[in-house]
Design an enzyme around this catalytic site. Structure first.
Site, PDB file in Angstrom:
ATOM      1  N   GLU A  44      -8.815  32.197  63.773  1.00 44.21           N
ATOM      2  CA  GLU A  44     -10.341  31.851  64.792  1.00 44.21           C
ATOM      3  C   GLU A  44     -10.740  33.034  65.878  1.00 44.21           C
ATOM      4  O   GLU A  44     -11.660  33.032  66.155  1.00 44.21           O
ATOM      5  CB  GLU A  44     -10.744  30.446  65.666  1.00 44.21           C
ATOM      6  CG  GLU A  44     -10.248  29.301  64.176  1.00 44.21           C
ATOM      7  CD  GLU A  44     -11.450  29.115  63.657  1.00 44.21           C
ATOM      8  OE1 GLU A  44     -12.069  28.613  63.647  1.00 44.21           O
ATOM      9  OE2 GLU A  44     -11.376  30.193  62.467  1.00 44.21           O
ATOM     10  N   THR A  91     -21.722  32.641  63.925  1.00 43.84           N
ATOM     11  CA  THR A  91     -21.088  31.354  65.354  1.00 43.84           C
ATOM     12  C   THR A  91     -21.040  32.736  66.240  1.00 43.84           C
ATOM     13  O   THR A  91     -21.265  32.157  67.188  1.00 43.84           O
ATOM     14  CB  THR A  91     -19.573  31.792  64.560  1.00 43.84           C
ATOM     15  OG1 THR A  91     -19.648  30.508  63.406  1.00 43.84           O
ATOM     16  CG2 THR A  91     -18.608  30.868  66.132  1.00 43.84           C
TER      17      THR A  91
END
Length: 320
Positions: free
Chosen positions: A141, A194
């Site tokens: 991530e 994101t």
């Protein structure tokens, strides 16, 4: 199954599915998330004689994802895993099959990373527990969006509903899932990166807003334990992040109005968006809501994808 649990299966391989996830769950920014049954990603992994980690194939990404081992979240996480278990002499080939849209707010990078970690752990004989693999998934991530949050990877790896009580040290708690709870998901096919969505978030908040948010997070967790869907619905309100991120999502408040009028318990943004989701008391209501929102987006000339699912309590699974 014996062969899967045996270290070094010669040139054998394994195919693993890992699920999409809904992170934040409206009021729990970076600390709450749950897994769904669909969509998800698949990884095929095999051990080979030449040491190192290599991605040999990626399908379904429209050429967006890197194949370089140190740049792809799947292979990079596997590298971290092998270094940790002191087996950098191992050779691994990876095929990645993207079965879910990239940039959807449904944990696309998380699903791929978790599938890869689950696969290598099986091939190496289950050296680590799923909980112990979460930090390696967080490395993926970090590579994908610049911050190693766990609200996608933890539910994808562990299944179910999770709370990240603390990041330092990492403390993850599995929460109960109320019976009959369904999730209706709509992914409007618009671009909300994101990194950009995270940069929009306020760096400081007023104490009165923080108090509201704390109360809602506590109420949501309590509702899960008490199997109280009404309490869950009352608690799923966000005064910190949603007001800003909703700007990037076409007709967000109209979609919320349609969902709530259609019988939803709650409605909000999945992760950083643009996907939105609603909790419902049954599958039929979830189906009706997704159809109505999809039809509305069509009038705006926005293509969309819909998914209806119970909470996935299994997490990754071996497909072959």
């Amino acid at each position: 199954m014996t062969a899967l649990n045996s270290p070094f299966r010669g040139l054998g391989g394994i195919k693993v599915f890992a699920p999409a996830t809904v992170a934040n769950v409206v009021c729990g920014f970076d600390v709450l998330g749950f897994a769904v049954n669909a969509p998800g990603d698949e990884v095929v992994m095999r051990l080979v004689g030449k040491p190192g980690v290599a991605i040999t194939k990626i399908e379904g990404d429209n050429g967006k994802l890197p194949k370089a081992a140190e740049k792809n979240t799947v292979s990079a996480s596997v590298q971290h895993y092998l270094k940790y278990v002191d087996r950098t002499d191992v050779g691994v080939e990876i095929e990645l099959y993207k079965k879910m849209p990239i940039g959807s707010g449904l944990g696309s990078s998380s699903a791929s990373t978790v599938a890869g970690l689950y696969a290598i752990n099986k091939l190496m004989g289950d050296l680590l527990t799923p909980m112990e693999m979460v930090p390696f998934a967080m490395k993926g991530e970090e590579l994908a969006c610049g911050y190693g949050h766990a609200d996608n990877v933890a539910p994808a790896m562990l299944g179910g509903f999770v709370l990240i009580r603390s990041y330092e040290p990492l403390d993850i708690i599995k929460l109960p899932v109320p019976q009959g709870l369904y999730c209706a998901i709509v992914f409007p096919d618009v671009d909300v990166p994101t990194r950009d969505a995270r940069q929009m978030i306020r760096k400081s908040v007023q104490l009165k807003d923080a108090v509201v948010q704390w109360g809602n997070v506590a109420g949501l967790v309590s509702g899960l334990f008490m199997n109280d869907l009404d309490l869950i619905g009352r608690s799923m309100h966000d005064v910190l992040v949603e007001p800003t991120r909703s700007i990037l999502i076409p007709d967000f408040y109209k979609m919320r109005e349609m969902a709530m009028e259609g019988g939803a318990i709650s409605f909000g943004i999945s992760g950083s968006g643009p996907s939105v989701f609603a909790f419902t008391r049954d599958e039929q209501t979830a189906n009706v809501i997704t159809q109505k929102i999809q039809q509305h987006l069509k009038t705006l000339n926005i293509n969309s994808y819909t998914y209806v699912s119970a909470v996935n309590e299994q997490g990754p699974q071996i497909l072959g």
